[in-house]
Design a protein around this motif. Structure first.
Motif, PDB file in Angstrom:
ATOM      1  N   PRO A   1      44.761  48.762  95.687  1.00  0.00           N
ATOM      2  CA  PRO A   1      43.285  48.954  96.774  1.00  0.00           C
ATOM      3  C   PRO A   1      44.239  48.832  98.372  1.00  0.00           C
ATOM      4  O   PRO A   1      44.470  47.740  97.853  1.00  0.00           O
ATOM      5  CB  PRO A   1      42.798  47.508  96.193  1.00  0.00           C
ATOM      6  CG  PRO A   1      43.657  46.727  95.075  1.00  0.00           C
ATOM      7  CD  PRO A   1      44.489  47.530  94.551  1.00  0.00           C
TER       8      PRO A   1
ATOM      9  N   THR B   1      44.375  45.554  99.424  1.00  0.00           N
ATOM     10  CA  THR B   1      45.793  44.985  99.147  1.00  0.00           C
ATOM     11  C   THR B   1      46.550  44.559 100.108  1.00  0.00           C
ATOM     12  O   THR B   1      47.331  45.058 100.861  1.00  0.00           O
ATOM     13  CB  THR B   1      46.685  45.360  98.249  1.00  0.00           C
ATOM     14  OG1 THR B   1      46.165  45.619  96.464  1.00  0.00           O
ATOM     15  CG2 THR B   1      48.099  44.666  97.360  1.00  0.00           C
ATOM     16  N   PRO B   2      47.336  43.228 101.044  1.00  0.00           N
ATOM     17  CA  PRO B   2      48.108  43.191 101.691  1.00  0.00           C
ATOM     18  C   PRO B   2      49.394  44.063 101.904  1.00  0.00           C
ATOM     19  O   PRO B   2      50.176  43.966 100.722  1.00  0.00           O
ATOM     20  CB  PRO B   2      48.686  41.461 102.006  1.00  0.00           C
ATOM     21  CG  PRO B   2      48.204  41.281 100.978  1.00  0.00           C
ATOM     22  CD  PRO B   2      47.330  41.698 100.217  1.00  0.00           C
TER      23      PRO B   2
ATOM     24  N   ARG C   1      51.995  45.031  98.791  1.00  0.00           N
ATOM     25  CA  ARG C   1      52.210  43.654  97.933  1.00  0.00           C
ATOM     26  C   ARG C   1      51.754  44.687  96.453  1.00  0.00           C
ATOM     27  O   ARG C   1      50.417  45.028  95.715  1.00  0.00           O
ATOM     28  CB  ARG C   1      51.830  42.770  98.029  1.00  0.00           C
ATOM     29  CG  ARG C   1      52.115  42.233  99.310  1.00  0.00           C
ATOM     30  CD  ARG C   1      52.159  40.863  99.758  1.00  0.00           C
ATOM     31  NE  ARG C   1      52.145  40.765 101.042  1.00  0.00           N
ATOM     32  CZ  ARG C   1      52.092  39.002 101.249  1.00  0.00           C
ATOM     33  NH1 ARG C   1      51.717  38.098 100.787  1.00  0.00           N
ATOM     34  NH2 ARG C   1      52.383  38.936 102.753  1.00  0.00           N
ATOM     35  N   GLY C   2      53.276  44.880  94.794  1.00  0.00           N
ATOM     36  CA  GLY C   2      52.799  44.937  94.206  1.00  0.00           C
ATOM     37  C   GLY C   2      52.985  46.017  93.569  1.00  0.00           C
ATOM     38  O   GLY C   2      52.773  46.583  92.474  1.00  0.00           O
TER      39      GLY C   2
END
Lengths: 269, 332
Positions: free
Chosen positions: B9, B12-13, B48-49
């Motif tokens: 999303p 998200t950083p 991230r991710g």
């Protein structure tokens, strides 16, 4: 079809920069590089160690034809020169080729993307290359001493000569490999260095012309040869042996420093 | 160009933030030297991710971009931020933030698989015992235990690549940068790679930046993909989003036994618009036209000359071509 099914975890703290993983410390990473390089030698370098030793034994046999056995400065320099030549072959020539190849093929990227000090990579590789010359050097020295009728009692001094001459020559080899713009030039520099160590180390000094002697004084392996040659004398001048080894150590520090700088330059960002 | 679509999303950083990255290098020597702009103002954000891909043909500038992200190369201009750290100013920090799998294995070639993984872990700052046990775990996870004591140089290309990937995983990092990780691997090894990536993402929120020119892999494993062409990002979206650009079209591949039967009017007309590679003709068209073409080539003399044909829905490759990719396709 999506193979990656797990949803990303996104609940991490977000404020400020992420913490940095710890960098590898100098000595543990040096030990790791040293160990890996030694293991590498077992796989890839043993045939070359045989070549290095047989080359020196061949030179001993050849020189035996022109130099009389017995206590003479010529006999001492032939035996000492052939022994230190093993160190030059591996530490200078092979290390120059290794770093030249690593640089040309992008292999240095592996180290450059790990948080490891430059000195660990250079010193670890140099120490490994220097130390696996020891067996060949001892064999050459022992065979040479028997062939030329020199005492065997002082061979222990190789335990100082090999690391110190090894440091000086390996530093030089690593610097050549890392500074050469192309892999072929690194190979050529390594081989030229070894040829110089051969000619200037093995040939008895009495007959060499003055300019060649100056050149000989510039070569770090000369001081390893001199130190080792002195110990074959009936009453060795240990102060001079120490002085020669001191020169090796000094050149070693200098050349390994240059090699470390060359490594940083080669992975320059 | 959308930078926001994807599974992670918006809130998200970011993990990787690249802005206006430019890098040129000189090719050739002396007066004949020419300046090549390998990266020409690249901007992208990886959250991230995410499993984020850089897709493009050889020479598009993907590896140059990755070398700047990993601190191996300094950009001429622009910024690179990894997890909040300025990598242009502090390139040495990259090694403490990411695990990098480059294309070359020469640094590890003569080591055994186990020692390559363990040594890499130690150089990533792990203690000896920890490096050894982590390396053993990673080799087990990737199914490499049976060949742990063989030198990399004696392995097949795919096994060697997997061993290098294992070394990349020893010593946890929040970001993995993988430059064509599955080159030469068989399907079992490929699955092991993606399972390992998936696990790290689920357990640690690991971000993955993947360089590839394998279209099928890109479609199956990536959350988002940036299409790189001639040093620029020409599109950035989910694989599905990119394929939507060519939605409605289909791709028809015809393979002739020998010479194409150009005496058949439909075939002669097709030659004008098909992309011909030897005996293979490829045409992108609407489903209705494709149906007519299939009917035309599966009857009479055309059918006698036809060796094989396939009708497929669009792939990322078609999206790349539609976007104006100038290299006639991704797979080389």
């Amino acid at each position: 079809m999506t193979l990656l099914s797990a949803p990303p975890r996104t609940d991490r703290p977000t404020g400020g920069p992420a913490p940095l993983a710890p960098a590898a410390r100098l000595l543990p990473s040096l030990a790791a590089v040293y160990r890996a390089q030694l293991a590498r030698a077992r796989v890839a370098r043993i045939p070359l160690l045989f070549v290095a030793t047989f080359q020196s034994l061949g030179i001993l046999v050849m020189m035996r034809g022109v130099v009389e056995a017995g206590q003479s400065s010529a006999a001492r320099s032939v035996v000492a020169g052939s022994s230190v030549l093993v160190v030059a072959f591996v530490a200078l020539n092979l290390l120059a080729q290794y770093f030249g190849k690593l640089r040309a093929t992008g292999g240095l990227d592996h180290y450059a993307t790990l948080p490891v000090p430059a000195a660990s990579v250079v010193l670890g590789a140099a120490a490994a290359y220097a130390s696996f010359t020891l067996p060949g050097t001892v064999v050459t020295a022992a065979v040479g001493a028997v062939m030329f009728g020199l005492p065997l009692g002082q061979l222990w001094v190789l335990l100082a000569v090999v690391p110190l001459a090894g440091a000086a020559l390996a530093g030089l080899g690593a610097a050549c490999g890392l500074l050469a713009p192309r892999q072929e030039i690194a190979t050529m520099l390594g081989q030229l260095g070894m040829s110089a160590a051969l000619l200037l180390g093995v040939l008895p000094v009495d007959h060499l012309p003055q300019p060649v002697l100056w050149l000989r004084d510039l070569l770090p392996s000369t001081y390893g040869v001199e130190a080792f040659a002195r110990t074959f004398a009936p009453d060795p001048d240990w102060a001079m042996v120490l002085a020669d080894l001191g020169v090796c150590a000094g050149v070693g520090v200098l050349s390994l420093g240059v090699a470390t700088w060359a490594y940083r330059r080669a992975v320059a960002r | 160009m959308s930078e926001t679509a994807g599974r992670a999303p918006d809130e998200t950083p970011p993990c990787v933030v690249v802005r206006d990255l430019t890098r040129t290098y000189r090719s050739g020597r002396g007066a004949a030297a020419t300046e090549i702009r390998a990266n020409d103002g690249i901007s992208l954000t990886v959250r991230r991710g995410e499993v984020f891909g850089l897709l493009g043909p050889n020479g598009a500038g993907k590896s140059t971009l990755v070398r700047q992200l990993t601190g191996l190369l300094r950009p001429d201009s622009g910024t690179v931020e990894l997890l909040g750290h300025d990598i242009v100013r502090h390139p040495e920090r990259a090694a403490r933030l990411l695990g990098y799998l480059g294309q070359e294995s020469t640094a590890l070639d003569e080591l055994t698989v186990a020692l390559a993984a363990e040594t890499t872990g130690r150089l990533r700052g792990l203690g000896r015992a920890q490096a050894r046990s982590t390396a053993a775990d990673v080799l087990e996870e990737l199914g490499l235990t049976a060949i742990a004591h063989r030198p990399l140089a004696k392995l097949s290309g795919g096994q060697r690549r997997l061993a290098c990937f294992a070394a990349t995983l020893v010593g946890d990092r929040p970001l993995l940068v993988l430059d064509e990780p599955t080159t030469g691997m068989d399907p079992v090894a490929r699955r092991a790679v993606w399972r390992a990536v998936d696990r790290r993402r689920a357990e640690h929120g690991t971000t993955v930046l993947l360089v590839t020119h394998n279209v099928i892999e890109a479609e199956t494993v990536l959350d988002r993909v940036a299409v790189v062409d001639d040093g620029r990002v020409i599109a950035c979206d989910t694989p599905g989003g990119l394929k939507a650009l060519v939605d409605g079209d289909v791709r028809l591949d015809l393979v002739w036994r020998d010479e194409a039967p150009v005496g058949v009017p439909a075939v002669a007309a097709l030659r004008e618009r098909a992309e011909c590679t030897g005996r293979r003709w490829t045409v992108r068209t609407t489903p209705e036209q494709a149906r007519e073409l299939v009917a035309a080539v599966t009857t009479g003399p055309a059918f006698a000359a036809l060796d094989d044909f396939t009708l497929a829905t669009p792939s990322l490759e078609d999206a790349y071509l539609k976007l104006g990719g100038r290299h006639g396709g991704l797979a080389k």
